[in-house]
Design a protein around this motif. Structure first.
Motif, mmCIF file in Angstrom:
data_model
loop_
_atom_site.group_PDB
_atom_site.id
_atom_site.type_symbol
_atom_site.label_atom_id
_atom_site.label_comp_id
_atom_site.label_asym_id
_atom_site.label_seq_id
_atom_site.Cartn_x
_atom_site.Cartn_y
_atom_site.Cartn_z
ATOM 1 N N ALA A 1 0.833 -1.212 0.000
ATOM 2 C CA ALA A 1 0.000 0.000 0.000
ATOM 3 C C ALA A 1 0.861 1.253 0.000
ATOM 4 O O ALA A 1 0.568 2.240 -0.699
ATOM 5 C CB ALA A 1 -0.927 -0.020 1.212
ATOM 6 N N GLU A 2 1.955 1.230 0.774
ATOM 7 C CA GLU A 2 2.858 2.377 0.810
ATOM 8 C C GLU A 2 3.532 2.577 -0.544
ATOM 9 O O GLU A 2 3.686 3.717 -1.012
ATOM 10 C CB GLU A 2 3.911 2.152 1.896
ATOM 11 N N ARG A 3 3.920 1.476 -1.207
ATOM 12 C CA ARG A 3 4.531 1.580 -2.529
ATOM 13 C C ARG A 3 3.534 2.130 -3.553
ATOM 14 O O ARG A 3 3.860 2.995 -4.374
ATOM 15 C CB ARG A 3 5.035 0.222 -2.992
ATOM 16 N N GLY A 4 2.295 1.624 -3.524
ATOM 17 C CA GLY A 4 1.285 2.121 -4.461
ATOM 18 C C GLY A 4 0.962 3.583 -4.253
ATOM 19 O O GLY A 4 0.760 4.335 -5.209
ATOM 20 N N LEU A 5 0.921 4.000 -2.985
ATOM 21 C CA LEU A 5 0.668 5.417 -2.701
ATOM 22 C C LEU A 5 1.786 6.288 -3.261
ATOM 23 O O LEU A 5 1.537 7.384 -3.789
ATOM 24 C CB LEU A 5 0.536 5.600 -1.196
ATOM 25 N N ALA A 6 3.035 5.817 -3.150
ATOM 26 C CA ALA A 6 4.159 6.577 -3.700
ATOM 27 C C ALA A 6 4.066 6.661 -5.222
ATOM 28 O O ALA A 6 4.346 7.714 -5.816
ATOM 29 C CB ALA A 6 5.484 5.937 -3.278
ATOM 30 N N ARG A 7 3.664 5.555 -5.869
ATOM 31 C CA ARG A 7 3.545 5.574 -7.333
ATOM 32 C C ARG A 7 2.469 6.540 -7.792
ATOM 33 O O ARG A 7 2.615 7.217 -8.820
ATOM 34 C CB ARG A 7 3.222 4.169 -7.847
#
Length: 448
Positions: A206-212
């Motif tokens: 979720a943190e990676r997707g939010l950054a993307r």
């Protein structure tokens, strides 16, 4: 005052003819996420959600609430904006190093004011930009959303540790009517570990997707560059149209009537050449003087398109010639120690030329001042023209009063910004900021 747009990336110099492009010589390293680092990053965000998230929201709310009280809220909002800029830089580095997300530093506006005032002005420009609030929202959402999976994982890990410890020491565990022996305790520890690991993995994803989604990527940078180039192209088109209208007006109102009068004078001289030679000679002398005056007008018109002194000797002598020809006394200060690009020199010249023309025609000023300074290391040329006239100058795109409109389009086409400050009663101040490209390095004999 004007501002300049700081680019997100700096273009590399063009490769030498016959050589491979820079991308082929030095391929961009592939970015990959690191699972263990993502788990640690999730725990760091969860820890920040218990501390920094509360402090940040409190500072923001209290600062805005205290603004009506003599702007005392700025004592909290200014440090908060500084902290958010640091947080945005931290999030970009973390996204690239931990999550493998290719992010870029977004373009931002930079004040051209010197000293502490310029620094505060840059902070104010940051605080009203969409990119700033987008990074603020990403930073706070990352902390808030990481708290849930991190809390679930920590509770599951604590329970798994407790169940495993009880199984190792052989202590019985009674949960109401259920008697948990060693086997059931080990099974519970394994199941709890299976709950903790997906929670951590899900939070990291979720943190990676939010950054993307929320951090500026290379696609966002390209879209921003395309939008900026579209604006500059439109400025170039508008500037060319304004220049065409100016040349047409000068030819129609100035040179054309004089050429018609010259032709009529020569016609009268030819008709009287036999009957009245003395009168014909006088008319020929008059036509000769008029022809020289028309040549002078054409020379002035050509100078208005692009003066030869600007090409041959640079900006300082060209501006000195403008100041010498101005009917209004001009205090000139030029601090440009090097030759600039042809486009930037031409735009700066025409800004000063049109401004001095407007001052002489409309301002009713007794004196003017022109400053042209090349700021370093930003490499931005600042041109400032001030007069003590009546003021009231404005930019009009009506096809009639096209002077300031043409200057605005010229400066915009060169990637710069022009601002006009002209309150009623004066003074009038024109400020143009032009970015100057870094000169290409001189190749060595081996590179040649």
């Amino acid at each position: 005052m004007s501002t300049a747009l700081a680019p997100a990336t700096v273009p590399a110099p063009a490769p030498a003819p016959g050589s491979a492009p820079a991308s082929a010589r030095a391929p961009r390293p592939e970015l990959r996420p690191h699972l263990l680092a993502e788990a640690a990053s999730l725990l760091v965000s969860a820890l920040l959600s218990c501390t920094w998230l509360v402090v940040s929201v409190s500072m923001l709310v209290t600062g805005f609430s205290a603004l009506p009280a003599a702007l005392s809220g700025l004592l909290l909002l200014v440090p908060w904006v500084i902290a958010m800029r640091w947080a945005a830089a931290f999030e970009r580095r973390r996204a690239r190093a931990v999550h493998g997300v290719d992010v870029v530093r977004p373009a931002h506006r930079v004040s051209d004011r010197p000293g502490a005032g310029g620094w505060l002005h840059t902070l104010a420009l940051d605080s009203i930009s969409w990119q700033f609030w987008r990074s603020v929202l990403h930073h706070h959402l990352t902390m808030a959303l990481s708290a849930i999976p991190a809390l679930v994982a920590l509770i599951a890990l604590w329970a798994a540790w407790t169940a495993g410890e009880l199984a190792i020491i052989g202590a019985p565990l009674d949960l109401g009517p259920v008697h948990a022996g060693r086997g059931l305790q080990l099974l519970a520890a394994v199941l709890l570990l299976l709950v903790a690991l997906p929670a951590i993995a899900g939070g990291a994803l979720a943190e990676r997707g939010l950054a993307r989604v929320m951090l500026p990527s290379t696609d966002d940078s390209l879209r921003s560059e395309v939008a900026e180039l579209s604006q500059r192209r439109q400025g170039a088109v508008d500037a060319a149209e304004q220049e065409r209208l100016r040349i047409e007006r000068d030819l129609h109102d100035g040179v054309q009537p004089r050429l018609v009068a010259l032709a009529m004078t020569l016609g009268l001289a030819r008709s009287r050449l036999q009957s009245d030679p003395d009168r014909a000679g006088a008319l020929i002398d008059e036509a000769h003087a008029e022809a020289k005056a028309v040549i002078t007008d054409l020379r002035e018109l050509a100078r208005g398109i692009h003066p030869a002194v600007l090409t041959d000797r640079g900006l300082d002598p060209a501006l000195s010639a403008l100041a010498a020809r101005s009917p209004v006394p001009v205090d000139l200060h030029v601090a440009v120690p090097e030759r600039l690009g042809r486009e930037q020199e031409a735009v700066a010249y025409f800004v000063v030329s049109e401004a001095l023309t407007n001052i002489a025609k409309h301002a009713g000023a007794s004196r003017a001042r022109v400053d042209a300074v090349l700021a370093r290391p930003e490499r931005v040329l600042h041109v400032r023209i001030e007069d003590d006239g009546r003021g009231g100058a404005a930019v009009h795109h009506d096809g009639i009063s096209t002077g300031l409109a043409g200057l605005t389009d010229r400066v915009r086409a060169a990637g710069g910004h022009l601002e006009v400050s002209s309150p009623a009663g004066g003074p009038t101040v024109l400020t143009a900021s032009l970015p100057i490209p870094t000169p290409a390095p001189i190749p060595t004999p081996k590179e040649r």
